[in-house]
Design a protein around this motif. Sequence first.
Motif, PDB file in Angstrom:
ATOM      1  N   VAL A   1       0.837  -1.200   0.000  1.00 31.15           N
ATOM      2  CA  VAL A   1       0.000   0.000   0.000  1.00 31.15           C
ATOM      3  C   VAL A   1       0.870   1.248   0.000  1.00 31.15           C
ATOM      4  N   THR A   2       1.882   1.243   0.867  1.00 28.90           N
ATOM      5  CA  THR A   2       2.792   2.386   0.954  1.00 28.90           C
ATOM      6  C   THR A   2       3.490   2.638  -0.371  1.00 28.90           C
ATOM      7  N   GLN A   3       3.941   1.564  -1.021  1.00 26.26           N
ATOM      8  CA  GLN A   3       4.605   1.694  -2.317  1.00 26.26           C
ATOM      9  C   GLN A   3       3.656   2.229  -3.382  1.00 26.26           C
ATOM     10  N   LEU A   4       2.425   1.723  -3.390  1.00 25.89           N
ATOM     11  CA  LEU A   4       1.446   2.160  -4.378  1.00 25.89           C
ATOM     12  C   LEU A   4       1.111   3.641  -4.219  1.00 25.89           C
ATOM     13  N   LEU A   5       0.941   4.065  -2.968  1.00 23.62           N
ATOM     14  CA  LEU A   5       0.523   5.440  -2.709  1.00 23.62           C
ATOM     15  C   LEU A   5       1.667   6.432  -2.835  1.00 23.62           C
ATOM     16  N   SER A   6       2.889   5.948  -2.838  1.00 18.46           N
ATOM     17  CA  SER A   6       4.029   6.863  -2.919  1.00 18.46           C
ATOM     18  C   SER A   6       4.005   7.676  -4.211  1.00 18.46           C
ATOM     19  N   ARG A   7       3.383   7.144  -5.252  1.00 20.72           N
ATOM     20  CA  ARG A   7       3.308   7.882  -6.522  1.00 20.72           C
ATOM     21  C   ARG A   7       2.454   9.145  -6.379  1.00 20.72           C
ATOM     22  N   TYR A   8       1.561   9.158  -5.368  1.00 24.42           N
ATOM     23  CA  TYR A   8       0.737  10.329  -5.133  1.00 24.42           C
ATOM     24  C   TYR A   8       1.337  11.263  -4.076  1.00 24.42           C
ATOM     25  N   ILE A   9       2.402  10.808  -3.447  1.00 23.86           N
ATOM     26  CA  ILE A   9       3.014  11.570  -2.364  1.00 23.86           C
ATOM     27  C   ILE A   9       4.275  12.294  -2.831  1.00 23.86           C
ATOM     28  N   PHE A  10       5.109  11.602  -3.608  1.00 21.50           N
ATOM     29  CA  PHE A  10       6.402  12.151  -4.029  1.00 21.50           C
ATOM     30  C   PHE A  10       6.455  12.311  -5.548  1.00 21.50           C
ATOM     31  N   TYR A  11       7.314  13.230  -5.993  1.00 23.79           N
ATOM     32  CA  TYR A  11       7.515  13.472  -7.423  1.00 23.79           C
ATOM     33  C   TYR A  11       8.781  12.786  -7.916  1.00 23.79           C
ATOM     34  N   ASN A  12       9.885  12.966  -7.185  1.00 24.55           N
ATOM     35  CA  ASN A  12      11.166  12.374  -7.577  1.00 24.55           C
ATOM     36  C   ASN A  12      11.457  11.187  -6.657  1.00 24.55           C
ATOM     37  N   LYS A  13      10.930  10.021  -7.000  1.00 24.97           N
ATOM     38  CA  LYS A  13      11.013   8.843  -6.137  1.00 24.97           C
ATOM     39  C   LYS A  13      12.457   8.394  -5.939  1.00 24.97           C
ATOM     40  N   GLU A  14      13.291   8.557  -6.954  1.00 22.92           N
ATOM     41  CA  GLU A  14      14.678   8.119  -6.826  1.00 22.92           C
ATOM     42  C   GLU A  14      15.403   8.891  -5.724  1.00 22.92           C
ATOM     43  N   LYS A  15      15.223  10.194  -5.692  1.00 29.65           N
ATOM     44  CA  LYS A  15      15.834  11.002  -4.639  1.00 29.65           C
ATOM     45  C   LYS A  15      15.251  10.659  -3.277  1.00 29.65           C
ATOM     46  N   VAL A  16      13.973  10.445  -3.241  1.00 25.89           N
ATOM     47  CA  VAL A  16      13.312  10.140  -1.969  1.00 25.89           C
ATOM     48  C   VAL A  16      13.776   8.795  -1.423  1.00 25.89           C
ATOM     49  N   ASP A  17      13.986   7.813  -2.290  1.00 32.45           N
ATOM     50  CA  ASP A  17      14.433   6.490  -1.837  1.00 32.45           C
ATOM     51  C   ASP A  17      15.793   6.567  -1.150  1.00 32.45           C
ATOM     52  N   GLY A  18      16.719   7.337  -1.712  1.00 33.66           N
ATOM     53  CA  GLY A  18      18.026   7.500  -1.088  1.00 33.66           C
ATOM     54  C   GLY A  18      17.935   8.217   0.243  1.00 33.66           C
ATOM     55  N   TRP A  19      17.102   9.227   0.291  1.00 34.53           N
ATOM     56  CA  TRP A  19      16.843   9.988   1.523  1.00 34.53           C
ATOM     57  C   TRP A  19      16.236   9.079   2.589  1.00 34.53           C
ATOM     58  N   GLN A  20      15.264   8.262   2.187  1.00 34.36           N
ATOM     59  CA  GLN A  20      14.598   7.363   3.129  1.00 34.36           C
ATOM     60  C   GLN A  20      15.552   6.322   3.695  1.00 34.36           C
ATOM     61  N   LYS A  21      16.499   5.858   2.901  1.00 38.33           N
ATOM     62  CA  LYS A  21      17.457   4.864   3.387  1.00 38.33           C
ATOM     63  C   LYS A  21      18.306   5.441   4.525  1.00 38.33           C
ATOM     64  N   THR A  22      18.726   6.691   4.372  1.00 37.90           N
ATOM     65  CA  THR A  22      19.486   7.349   5.441  1.00 37.90           C
ATOM     66  C   THR A  22      18.675   7.416   6.727  1.00 37.90           C
ATOM     67  N   ILE A  23      17.404   7.708   6.585  1.00 42.08           N
ATOM     68  CA  ILE A  23      16.506   7.800   7.735  1.00 42.08           C
ATOM     69  C   ILE A  23      16.337   6.432   8.389  1.00 42.08           C
TER      70      ILE A  23
END
Length: 259
Positions: free
Chosen positions: A146-168
């Motif tokens: 669900v989180t993965q599916l909805l991420s398309r409506y939450i973020f624009y640049n998923k690649e940048k967000v994925d790297g950011w999320q890994k640090t978190i």
Amino acid sequence: MSVFKSTDGTTINYEVSGSGEPLIMIHGINGNMRMFDIVKEQLADKYQIITYDVRGHGQSDRPLNFTIDDHIDDCLDLISYLELDKAHLLGYSMGAYIALGLAVRYPRKVDRLILVGGKAHTTVSSFARLMMQHRDEVKDKPKKEVTQLLSRYIFYNKEKVDGWQKTIDDYSEMDANEEAVAARGIIGFDYRNSLTKLPHQTLLIAGRHDQLNPPIESQYMAELIPNSKFIEFEYSGHAPLAEEPKRFAEEIQLFLDRQ
């Protein structure tokens, strides 16, 4: 990193870097202070950057129940513990709710106010509302999907967000129960009637593609807060600090430097 005890005895983990006027950064739900690593270095050249793990997150204590009032009190306690007369506040997502709440209740403790991806009131969580809007897509799906599916409506640049999320996540993760407690803790606030009374210079930032807390929420606040400015980031969703970090840091510096 250091810790202090809030008024109710909760241990809060915090970090201070840089020098200059104090700027407290408050992170979003299910995150931690590492959310700001991507922009902190640029800002620490001119400001004393104070980040912390809000209760229930990161390396801070994780009580079984807490409310947004507890979050506000923790931030106030941090200001007092560091012996600051007042500080600039930057809140991202949930952090924006906390920063706004503190500014409403304790206006003399806040210098300038920066609200990123925020809103002025809530009755249900933004994520729950988004799930309802797309219930046919997420029906019978496990939460991770669900989180993965909805991420398309939450973020624009998923690649940048994925790297950011890994640090978190590398710093600290939360289990499902802890996430549920955190979500319950930010339900039911309403600062709409206080917006016209805010005395602070206020910057509101939103990403054009954010459907979690859409830009209209920030625009609404900007129309009511007397001394405010709204900026929409064209190539961002809910995380302009990660999706457009260079511009984000520049806009913060311009706002805080403005006479």
